[in-house]
Design a protein around this motif. Structure first.
Motif, PDB file in Angstrom:
ATOM      1  N   PHE A 172       2.696   5.082  19.880  1.00 11.96           N
ATOM      2  CA  PHE A 172       2.533   5.850  18.646  1.00 11.96           C
ATOM      3  C   PHE A 172       3.805   5.984  17.814  1.00 11.96           C
ATOM      4  CE2 PHE A 172      -0.529   7.740  21.745  1.00 11.96           C
ATOM      5  CZ  PHE A 172      -1.679   7.234  21.159  1.00 11.96           C
ATOM      6  N   GLY A 173       4.975   5.853  18.439  1.00 14.65           N
ATOM      7  CA  GLY A 173       6.225   6.045  17.712  1.00 14.65           C
ATOM      8  C   GLY A 173       6.436   5.083  16.557  1.00 14.65           C
ATOM      9  N   PRO A 174       6.357   3.762  16.785  1.00 16.06           N
ATOM     10  CA  PRO A 174       6.603   2.814  15.696  1.00 16.06           C
ATOM     11  C   PRO A 174       5.654   2.977  14.515  1.00 16.06           C
ATOM     12  CG  PRO A 174       6.756   1.707  17.813  1.00 16.06           C
ATOM     13  CD  PRO A 174       6.222   3.077  18.093  1.00 16.06           C
ATOM     14  N   ILE A 175       4.370   3.132  14.790  1.00 13.78           N
ATOM     15  CA  ILE A 175       3.425   3.245  13.677  1.00 13.78           C
ATOM     16  C   ILE A 175       3.629   4.546  12.914  1.00 13.78           C
ATOM     17  CG2 ILE A 175       1.619   4.249  15.130  1.00 13.78           C
ATOM     18  CD1 ILE A 175       1.274   2.009  11.997  1.00 13.78           C
ATOM     19  N   MET A 176       4.072   5.586  13.596  1.00 18.70           N
ATOM     20  CA  MET A 176       4.370   6.834  12.905  1.00 18.70           C
ATOM     21  C   MET A 176       5.529   6.639  11.925  1.00 18.70           C
ATOM     22  SD  MET A 176       3.705   9.983  12.364  1.00 18.70           S
ATOM     23  CE  MET A 176       2.476  10.215  13.662  1.00 18.70           C
ATOM     24  N   LEU A 177       6.576   5.956  12.364  1.00 23.41           N
ATOM     25  CA  LEU A 177       7.736   5.726  11.504  1.00 23.41           C
ATOM     26  C   LEU A 177       7.400   4.785  10.348  1.00 23.41           C
ATOM     27  CD1 LEU A 177      10.527   5.350  14.217  1.00 23.41           C
ATOM     28  CD2 LEU A 177      10.129   7.297  12.708  1.00 23.41           C
ATOM     29  N   PHE A 178       6.701   3.701  10.653  1.00 19.61           N
ATOM     30  CA  PHE A 178       6.349   2.751   9.597  1.00 19.61           C
ATOM     31  C   PHE A 178       5.410   3.385   8.570  1.00 19.61           C
ATOM     32  CE2 PHE A 178       8.035  -0.532  12.388  1.00 19.61           C
ATOM     33  CZ  PHE A 178       8.546  -1.454  11.480  1.00 19.61           C
ATOM     34  N   SER A 179       4.504   4.224   9.019  1.00 21.34           N
ATOM     35  CA  SER A 179       3.569   4.871   8.093  1.00 21.34           C
ATOM     36  C   SER A 179       4.291   5.811   7.138  1.00 21.34           C
ATOM     37  CB  SER A 179       2.508   5.647   8.879  1.00 21.34           C
ATOM     38  OG  SER A 179       1.734   4.777   9.676  1.00 21.34           O
ATOM     39  N   LEU A 180       5.382   6.382   7.598  1.00 22.14           N
ATOM     40  CA  LEU A 180       6.134   7.316   6.763  1.00 22.14           C
ATOM     41  C   LEU A 180       7.063   6.614   5.779  1.00 22.14           C
ATOM     42  CD1 LEU A 180       7.111  10.035   9.402  1.00 22.14           C
ATOM     43  CD2 LEU A 180       5.472  10.286   7.540  1.00 22.14           C
ATOM     44  N   PHE A 181       7.581   5.444   6.164  1.00 20.13           N
ATOM     45  CA  PHE A 181       8.643   4.830   5.362  1.00 20.13           C
ATOM     46  C   PHE A 181       8.305   3.455   4.781  1.00 20.13           C
ATOM     47  CE2 PHE A 181      10.807   7.661   8.418  1.00 20.13           C
ATOM     48  CZ  PHE A 181      11.446   8.499   7.513  1.00 20.13           C
ATOM     49  N   TRP A 182       7.152   2.889   5.117  1.00 16.37           N
ATOM     50  CA  TRP A 182       6.800   1.566   4.592  1.00 16.37           C
ATOM     51  C   TRP A 182       5.350   1.580   4.134  1.00 16.37           C
ATOM     52  CZ3 TRP A 182       5.181  -3.462   7.339  1.00 16.37           C
ATOM     53  CH2 TRP A 182       5.382  -4.559   6.477  1.00 16.37           C
ATOM     54  N   LYS A 183       5.152   1.491   2.842  1.00 16.52           N
ATOM     55  CA  LYS A 183       3.797   1.602   2.302  1.00 16.52           C
ATOM     56  C   LYS A 183       2.960   0.351   2.515  1.00 16.52           C
ATOM     57  CE  LYS A 183       5.128   0.188  -2.411  1.00 16.52           C
ATOM     58  NZ  LYS A 183       5.155   0.616  -3.825  1.00 16.52           N
ATOM     59  N   ARG A 184       3.577  -0.719   2.987  1.00 15.62           N
ATOM     60  CA  ARG A 184       2.854  -1.985   3.161  1.00 15.62           C
ATOM     61  C   ARG A 184       2.074  -2.044   4.481  1.00 15.62           C
ATOM     62  NH1 ARG A 184       0.329  -5.812   3.616  1.00 15.62           N
ATOM     63  NH2 ARG A 184       0.527  -7.881   2.685  1.00 15.62           N
ATOM     64  N   VAL A 185       2.194  -1.026   5.307  1.00 14.69           N
ATOM     65  CA  VAL A 185       1.480  -1.018   6.585  1.00 14.69           C
ATOM     66  C   VAL A 185      -0.025  -1.033   6.345  1.00 14.69           C
ATOM     67  CG1 VAL A 185       1.043   0.262   8.708  1.00 14.69           C
ATOM     68  CG2 VAL A 185       3.325   0.233   7.729  1.00 14.69           C
ATOM     69  N   THR A 186      -0.720  -1.863   7.091  1.00  9.37           N
ATOM     70  CA  THR A 186      -2.172  -1.950   6.969  1.00  9.37           C
ATOM     71  C   THR A 186      -2.844  -1.414   8.225  1.00  9.37           C
ATOM     72  OG1 THR A 186      -2.267  -4.176   7.927  1.00  9.37           O
ATOM     73  CG2 THR A 186      -1.922  -4.008   5.542  1.00  9.37           C
ATOM     74  N   ARG A 187      -4.137  -1.248   8.123  1.00  5.83           N
ATOM     75  CA  ARG A 187      -4.909  -0.771   9.271  1.00  5.83           C
ATOM     76  C   ARG A 187      -4.806  -1.755  10.437  1.00  5.83           C
ATOM     77  NH1 ARG A 187     -10.237  -1.433  11.142  1.00  5.83           N
ATOM     78  NH2 ARG A 187     -11.111   0.426  12.157  1.00  5.83           N
ATOM     79  N   SER A 188      -4.905  -3.023  10.128  1.00 10.69           N
ATOM     80  CA  SER A 188      -4.799  -4.047  11.177  1.00 10.69           C
ATOM     81  C   SER A 188      -3.414  -4.040  11.813  1.00 10.69           C
ATOM     82  CB  SER A 188      -5.091  -5.432  10.587  1.00 10.69           C
ATOM     83  OG  SER A 188      -6.401  -5.493  10.061  1.00 10.69           O
ATOM     84  N   GLY A 189      -2.386  -3.850  10.985  1.00  9.17           N
ATOM     85  CA  GLY A 189      -1.031  -3.788  11.511  1.00  9.17           C
ATOM     86  C   GLY A 189      -0.826  -2.595  12.424  1.00  9.17           C
ATOM     87  N   ALA A 190      -1.417  -1.462  12.050  1.00  2.96           N
ATOM     88  CA  ALA A 190      -1.299  -0.260  12.874  1.00  2.96           C
ATOM     89  C   ALA A 190      -1.955  -0.460  14.238  1.00  2.96           C
ATOM     90  CB  ALA A 190      -1.930   0.928  12.152  1.00  2.96           C
ATOM     91  N   ILE A 191      -3.154  -1.029  14.230  1.00  7.12           N
ATOM     92  CA  ILE A 191      -3.862  -1.269  15.495  1.00  7.12           C
ATOM     93  C   ILE A 191      -3.097  -2.265  16.361  1.00  7.12           C
ATOM     94  CG2 ILE A 191      -5.971  -2.212  16.512  1.00  7.12           C
ATOM     95  CD1 ILE A 191      -7.480  -1.145  14.063  1.00  7.12           C
TER      96      ILE A 191
END
Length: 354
Positions: free
Chosen positions: A269-288
């Protein structure tokens, strides 16, 4: 005692939910703070002051060296004793890789559900600054006090820490040696408070995740609130029962279990939490993909790669965290951009923060 404590946690989490869990965590935090402070102050006094503790600890080769490590003289996993003193071999050394591996423990905080949940439930963003300061101060105080208590215990009662599992009882040893039974019991309640404050969060999060995300989100989308609540409570009881079965193993080492779980949560959960806060290009597929890569890599590294030793002997959280980050970036870039609605929400949150 374990069963009674587990039933207590189940009852108030079962009945009160998140509100009861949050209120109990606040009280448990106070108990932990008081317990750590009392034992630390008493230990310093009993040992003859901070300077005496440091001088005694320095007699152990490598114990207080920044790049050194003490090596107990072990036989069949038990430290040897001679003339009432625990024996140590020559000091070992921390390699750069070991230092980095140890520091990677800090990455776990970004994925800890019991920490994230409290921040996510905050009433308004203006309280985040104060909450962040309180959390940082608490971590600094509690971790410093815990390490100091361990050093004091090693100095005062070296023969009480002859195995890895018994060394985890140092807080109990100091409490019973320093205080009369009633006060010792109150102080040792800090241990129970620490256990409860984490277990109730994990129970509530796991039960809610199953009932909301799996049962309601996938299995039965038309389920009503009462049905979801029932599934949540059933899941809570099932997870608690499974946890008690695991805890029955008297030979297990708490630190080993906690470190593995810490790596699992942190890398998932740590990486996706950080990327979701600071990188708007994150996608649903990338998160999974990131969560799957991080969580699976913890098991792969721990069970298959780490036993090879050498440069592969690092803490599994670090490579798993990196694998999760790579998966998030790669899959997000390969998949389509997030919807305009998501991008606008990200910009609104960013503008509101500024």
């Amino acid at each position: 005692i374990m069963i009674a404590g587990a039933l207590f946690v189940i009852c108030y989490t079962f009945i009160g939910g998140f509100l009861a869990e949050s209120a109990s965590d606040f009280m448990q935090g106070i108990i932990m703070f008081v317990s750590l402070s009392v034992v630390l102050i008493a230990g310093i006094s009993k040992a003859g002051g901070i300077s005496a503790i440091i001088e005694n600890a320095k007699q152990i080769p490598g114990f207080l060296e920044f790049f050194g490590i003490a090596r107990p003289a072990l036989q069949d996993g038990v430290q040897q004793v001679s003339e009432g003193r625990a024996l140590f071999g020559e000091a070992g050394s921390y390699s750069f890789l070991t230092v980095v591996s140890t520091m990677s423990w800090g990455l776990g905080y970004f994925g800890m559900p019991q920490v994230l949940l409290k921040f996510m439930a905050i009433r308004k963003s203006g309280e985040l600054t104060l909450s962040r300061r309180i959390a940082t101060i608490w971590c600094a105080v509690s971790l410093t006090a815990a390490v100091a208590i361990g050093i004091i215990g090693r100095v005062l009662y070296p023969t009480a820490l002859l195995t890895q599992s018994t060394s985890e009882n140092i807080f109990i040893v100091l409490s019973t040696e320093f205080f009369f039974p009633l006060l010792a019991g109150i102080v040792m309640a800090g241990i129970l408070a620490a256990t409860i404050s984490s277990s109730d969060s994990y129970l509530l999060i796991a039960a809610s995740a199953f009932s909301k995300n799996i049962y309601h989100g996938i299995m039965k989308k038309d389920a009503g609130d009462k049905t979801i609540l029932l599934i949540t409570r059933i899941t809570l009881i099932a997870i608690a029962a499974f946890a008690m079965i695991i805890a029955l193993d008297e030979n297990s080492v708490i630190f080993t279990v906690v470190s593995f779980a810490w790596a699992g949560f942190g890398a998932t959960f740590g990486p996706i939490m950080l990327f979701s806060l600071f990188w708007k290009r994150v996608t649903r597929s990338g998160a999974i993909a990131g969560m799957l890569a991080g969580g699976s890599m913890v098991f792969v590294w721990k069970l298959l790669i780490k036993p090879m030793g050498g440069i592969f002997g690092i803490y599994e959280l670090l490579p798993a965290f990196i694998a999760s980050c790579i998966a998030i970036v790669a899959v997000s870039l390969l998949s389509g951009e997030p919807s305009r609605e998501i991008l606008d929400e990200f910009e609104r949150a960013k503008a509101y923060e500024e």
